[in-house]
Design a protein around this motif. Sequence first.
Motif, short mmCIF file in Angstrom:
data_model
loop_
_atom_site.label_atom_id
_atom_site.label_comp_id
_atom_site.label_asym_id
_atom_site.label_seq_id
_atom_site.Cartn_x
_atom_site.Cartn_y
_atom_site.Cartn_z
N LEU A 229 0.85 -1.19 0.00
CA LEU A 229 0.00 0.00 0.00
C LEU A 229 0.88 1.24 0.00
N SER A 230 0.50 2.26 -0.78
CA SER A 230 1.28 3.50 -0.76
C SER A 230 1.10 4.22 0.56
N ARG A 249 1.50 -12.76 0.58
CA ARG A 249 1.81 -11.89 -0.56
C ARG A 249 1.63 -10.42 -0.22
N PHE A 250 1.25 -10.10 1.02
CA PHE A 250 1.07 -8.72 1.47
C PHE A 250 2.34 -8.31 2.20
N THR A 251 3.00 -7.26 1.73
CA THR A 251 4.25 -6.84 2.36
C THR A 251 3.99 -6.32 3.78
N PRO A 252 4.87 -6.62 4.73
CA PRO A 252 4.72 -6.14 6.11
C PRO A 252 5.16 -4.68 6.22
N PHE A 253 4.35 -3.80 5.67
CA PHE A 253 4.69 -2.39 5.54
C PHE A 253 3.41 -1.56 5.59
N LEU A 254 3.40 -0.51 6.39
CA LEU A 254 2.29 0.45 6.39
C LEU A 254 2.85 1.86 6.49
N HIS A 255 2.33 2.74 5.65
CA HIS A 255 2.62 4.17 5.78
C HIS A 255 1.31 4.82 6.24
N VAL A 256 1.33 5.31 7.48
CA VAL A 256 0.12 5.87 8.09
C VAL A 256 0.42 7.29 8.57
N PRO A 257 -0.13 8.32 7.92
CA PRO A 257 0.19 9.69 8.30
C PRO A 257 -0.36 10.07 9.67
N LEU A 258 0.53 10.48 10.57
CA LEU A 258 0.14 10.96 11.90
C LEU A 258 -0.23 12.44 11.83
N GLN A 259 0.60 13.24 11.19
CA GLN A 259 0.50 14.70 11.07
C GLN A 259 0.79 15.43 12.37
N SER A 260 0.26 14.96 13.49
CA SER A 260 0.61 15.53 14.79
C SER A 260 0.25 14.53 15.88
N THR A 296 5.49 7.28 8.22
CA THR A 296 4.46 8.27 8.53
C THR A 296 4.84 9.64 7.98
N ASP A 297 3.87 10.55 8.00
CA ASP A 297 4.07 11.96 7.67
C ASP A 297 3.74 12.80 8.89
N VAL A 298 4.50 13.87 9.11
CA VAL A 298 4.25 14.79 10.22
C VAL A 298 4.41 16.22 9.72
N ILE A 299 3.46 17.07 10.06
CA ILE A 299 3.56 18.50 9.79
C ILE A 299 4.02 19.19 11.08
N VAL A 300 5.09 19.96 11.00
CA VAL A 300 5.57 20.68 12.18
C VAL A 300 5.27 22.17 12.02
N GLY A 301 5.12 22.84 13.16
CA GLY A 301 4.90 24.28 13.14
C GLY A 301 3.51 24.68 12.71
N PHE A 302 2.54 23.78 12.86
CA PHE A 302 1.16 24.16 12.55
C PHE A 302 0.74 25.28 13.50
N GLY A 321 7.65 3.05 17.43
CA GLY A 321 8.72 2.51 16.61
C GLY A 321 8.57 2.75 15.12
N PHE A 322 8.14 3.96 14.74
CA PHE A 322 8.07 4.29 13.33
C PHE A 322 9.48 4.33 12.73
N ALA A 323 9.67 3.60 11.63
CA ALA A 323 11.02 3.45 11.07
C ALA A 323 11.33 4.47 9.98
N LYS A 324 10.35 5.24 9.54
CA LYS A 324 10.59 6.26 8.52
C LYS A 324 9.61 7.40 8.74
N ILE A 325 10.15 8.61 8.96
CA ILE A 325 9.33 9.79 9.23
C ILE A 325 9.59 10.83 8.14
N HIS A 326 8.53 11.21 7.42
CA HIS A 326 8.61 12.33 6.48
C HIS A 326 8.10 13.57 7.24
N ALA A 327 8.97 14.52 7.46
CA ALA A 327 8.59 15.72 8.22
C ALA A 327 8.52 16.92 7.29
N PHE A 328 7.45 17.71 7.43
CA PHE A 328 7.22 18.88 6.59
C PHE A 328 6.93 20.10 7.45
N PRO A 329 7.55 21.23 7.16
CA PRO A 329 7.15 22.46 7.87
C PRO A 329 5.81 22.94 7.33
#
Length: 436
Positions: A229-230, A249-260, A296-302, A321-329
């Motif tokens: 899943l994207s 056949r389902f990869t053990p991977f989830l990208h779930v946006p937290l945002q805050s 996950t995705d996180v917006i900072v400075g909201f 234990g999130f292994a990859k964080i995309h952070a955006f201002p």
Amino acid sequence: MPYPQGEKKVLFHTLGCRLNFFESDGLFSSLSKHGYSTATGEDIPDVVVVNTCTVTNKADSRNRNIIRNAIKRYPGAQVWVTGCYAQTDKDSIESIPGIAGVIGNEDKSRLPQLILEKEGIFSASPEISDRFSYSDVLPHGHTRAYLKIQDGCDRQCSYCKIPQARGKGVSRNWKDVLDQVSFLQDNGVGEIMLTGVNLGWYRDSDGRKAFPKMLEAILNKLEYSRLRLSSIEPPDVGVELAELLTHPRFTPFLHVPLQSGSRSILKRMKRSYTPETFRKRIELAKSKVPNLFLGTDVIVGFPGETEGDFQDSCTILDELGFAKIHAFPFSVRKNTSAEEYPETVSKEEKKERVHTLMQLSQRLHRSYAESQFAQKREAVLEKDGIAVTDNYLKVVLPESDLRSLSPGQFLTVEIGEYIPENGKEGKVSGRILAAV
């Protein structure tokens, strides 16, 4: 009358999400049937397509730079602009001298016809197209295949411009989705990534939410390809999805946006969950799949975010234990309700918070990767010689092992030592145990 194969060259600049990458693959597939091939190296393209993103102000600025550079670098080429920025800011783009055309998302699938019409090959068909009107789409320039099953979003998050760019939620025909899965698998595609603006919103022909049922139907078809899943929204991570994640056949991977991770900020963002419900859903998924890779995705400075609110985000990501964080201002987007909120966090503080989250991401990624040491994992070999495991680790293999292998090939690898990289998440070493 189509041109002979390879006589015309097209160059794609694709920005943003995997949905855009699927659509660029579809556009290229259509053009290739009329003799277009990819411009590479020193090739001078006849056509340049800039498939844009508008998720942040920075993305808008990058769009404009790429458009202007393409016009300057390739003065004789048709330069077409499509995607989300083309949908929301068409007038602004059309004011740039040298543009051949600006096509929004609703008409994006008709772009090959418009290009060919401008070349005088044939007149564009007046037939009605929709957001899924792409031919059979194989991956182009990458190994995994993106499969678009949904578009648009009915959510009204206060910071988000995407509903303006993508419209209301729509779902791809059920049979068409399954036919495309069969097509991709029959063509030897190792990994299929489902894409959409809001995957969990997927509905059947009767308008009922049907995403778990669609996943189950896809998984029942898969004998060779694996599924990823994207991205999936937090409220859609439930018992049904957690059970399906255990499918081989389902990869053990989830990208779930937290945002805050702050309850008050999530409320101001108009998100439909709390930190507590987010935590419960992630813990449910992890209980079913102990090796689950979490992004996950996180917006900072909201507007209104205090240091305490920001620390709440850091804490929940660390503890889960999130292994990859995309952070955006945070950046103000036109015609969103957050446009009315007064800014309370300086640019310097936003930058510092992004940096803090990047460091956290690197630490958590290393911790996750080291927990997989000596594990045997299924992996797909990418075109750059890096193998990507089912749980999304990038594996560096000995060059001597790569000589007899081809991109897209399935491998069984043993995970070795962690290889750190400056300023980003690292890779792992590995050795090949078997190749299919």
